[in-house]
Scaffold this active site. Structure first.
Site, short mmCIF file in Angstrom:
data_model
loop_
_atom_site.label_atom_id
_atom_site.label_comp_id
_atom_site.label_asym_id
_atom_site.label_seq_id
_atom_site.Cartn_x
_atom_site.Cartn_y
_atom_site.Cartn_z
CE LYS A 131 38.66 39.28 43.59
NZ LYS A 131 38.97 37.89 43.93
CD GLN A 159 40.08 35.07 41.80
OE1 GLN A 159 40.35 36.20 42.19
NE2 GLN A 159 38.92 34.50 42.01
CG ASP A 182 40.55 36.70 49.55
OD1 ASP A 182 39.67 37.53 49.30
OD2 ASP A 182 41.17 36.06 48.67
#
Ligand code: NAP
Length: 281
Positions: free
Chosen positions: A53, A97, A120
């Protein structure tokens, strides 16, 4: 023989466009777009995801702020970092995460991220807005699937779509996106009866269950569009999807490969969502 939906090529194309948008943002507002990535603990898979990422951010010019915290980080410590990032003007997106170490309450932590920085698309408000077909931030993987359909001019309108899998991050938002695009949607899961028959009626079949090569030719309608979200390992440890590609490829009209299908689109959509969050800020 079906047409291969090339997620890798689309990801490259979209990242090129995003790079231009990031540069335009910088020129217009005199500052960078920023994404904070928070990793707690030593999970090897999570470390790889986070590294990818950060690399993707660099590729398009998004400034990434990486926070690697030890396994024994307390909920208070993590909460106060998230609160700082929420207040930070240079941070437009916050990504924690998952999974978090067991002693941390994932729901409680994620609730600290406001919908506007939830790149997200996991929070209840963003999912609720998606359900109501309102402006929102959409979960990256299903959003990437929609971009792939769009790229290949596959219009879900009026089509019978079947989504196999009902997770909060893939299956459910996928079903809502297809419904918002006017498909007639059926969602299947591990308790579904007559699974084969239902899947075999789909004009668009999206599979996200995490079972290597589960979907064979008998579950696919002649000429169907088959999207394979799965990232599994076969009996030889080789990366494969939830669809038996070799068996299905001649029956489908369009099909995504694994690797090179949905996978490359997921991180691209994270970048896309970060740019979107910044431009709305
Ligand atoms: P998940 O949270 O484990 O959910 C799996 C879903 O599949 C559940 O709804 C489950 O049903 C259903 N299911 C499991 N076995 C089934 C069976 N035999 N028949 C019918 N339904 C079954 O998984 P996920 O996070 O959605 O991920 C699914 C797959 O996509 C995984 O392989 C994952 O690695 C992959 N993935 C890929 C990307 C990417 O970027 N390409 C991103 C995210 C996920 P119940 O609800 O009844 O248990």
């Amino acid at each position: 023989m079906s047409i291969l939906i090339d997620g890798k090529a689309l990801a490259v194309k979209m990242r090129g466009e995003l790079k231009e948008r990031v540069a335009a943002y910088r020129a217009e507002r005199g500052k960078d777009i920023g994404l904070a990535v928070v990793l707690v603990g030593e999970d090897p898979a999570s470390q790889v995801y986070v590294r990818n990422k950060i690399k993707a951010c660099e590729e398009v010019g998004i400034r990434s702020y990486s926070y690697k915290l030890p396994e024994n980080t307390s909920e208070e410590q993590l909460s106060s970092l998230i609160e700082e990032l929420v207040a930070a003007e240079n941070v437009h997106g916050i990504l924690v995460q998952l999974p978090l170490p067991k002693h941390l309450n994932e729901r409680k932590i994620l609730r600290l991220i406001p919908p506007s920085k939830d790149v997200d698309g996991f929070c209840a408000e963003n999912i609720g807005n998606l359900a109501m077909n309102r402006e929102t931030i959409v979960s990256c993987t299903p959003y990437g699937v929609m971009k792939m359909l769009e790229e290949y001019k596959i219009d879900p309108k009026g089509k019978r779509a079947v989504v196999l899998g009902r997770s909060n991050i893939v299956g459910k938002p996928m079903a809502m996106l297809l419904l918002n695009a006017d498909a007639t949607v059926t969602v299947c899961h591990s308790k579904t009866h007559d699974l084969k028959e239902i899947c075999a009626q789909a004009d668009i079949l999206v599979v996200a269950i995490g079972r290597a090569k589960f979907v064979g030719a008998d579950m696919v309608k002649e000429g169907a569009v088959v999207i394979d979200v799965g990232m599994d390992r076969d009996e030889n440890g080789k990366l494969c999807g939830d669809v038996d590609f070799a068996a299905v490829k001649d029956k489908a009209s369009y099909i995504t490969p694994v690797p090179g299908g949905v996978g490359p689109m997921t991180i691209t959509m994270l970048l896309y969502n970060t740019v979107l969050a910044a431009s709305r800020s």
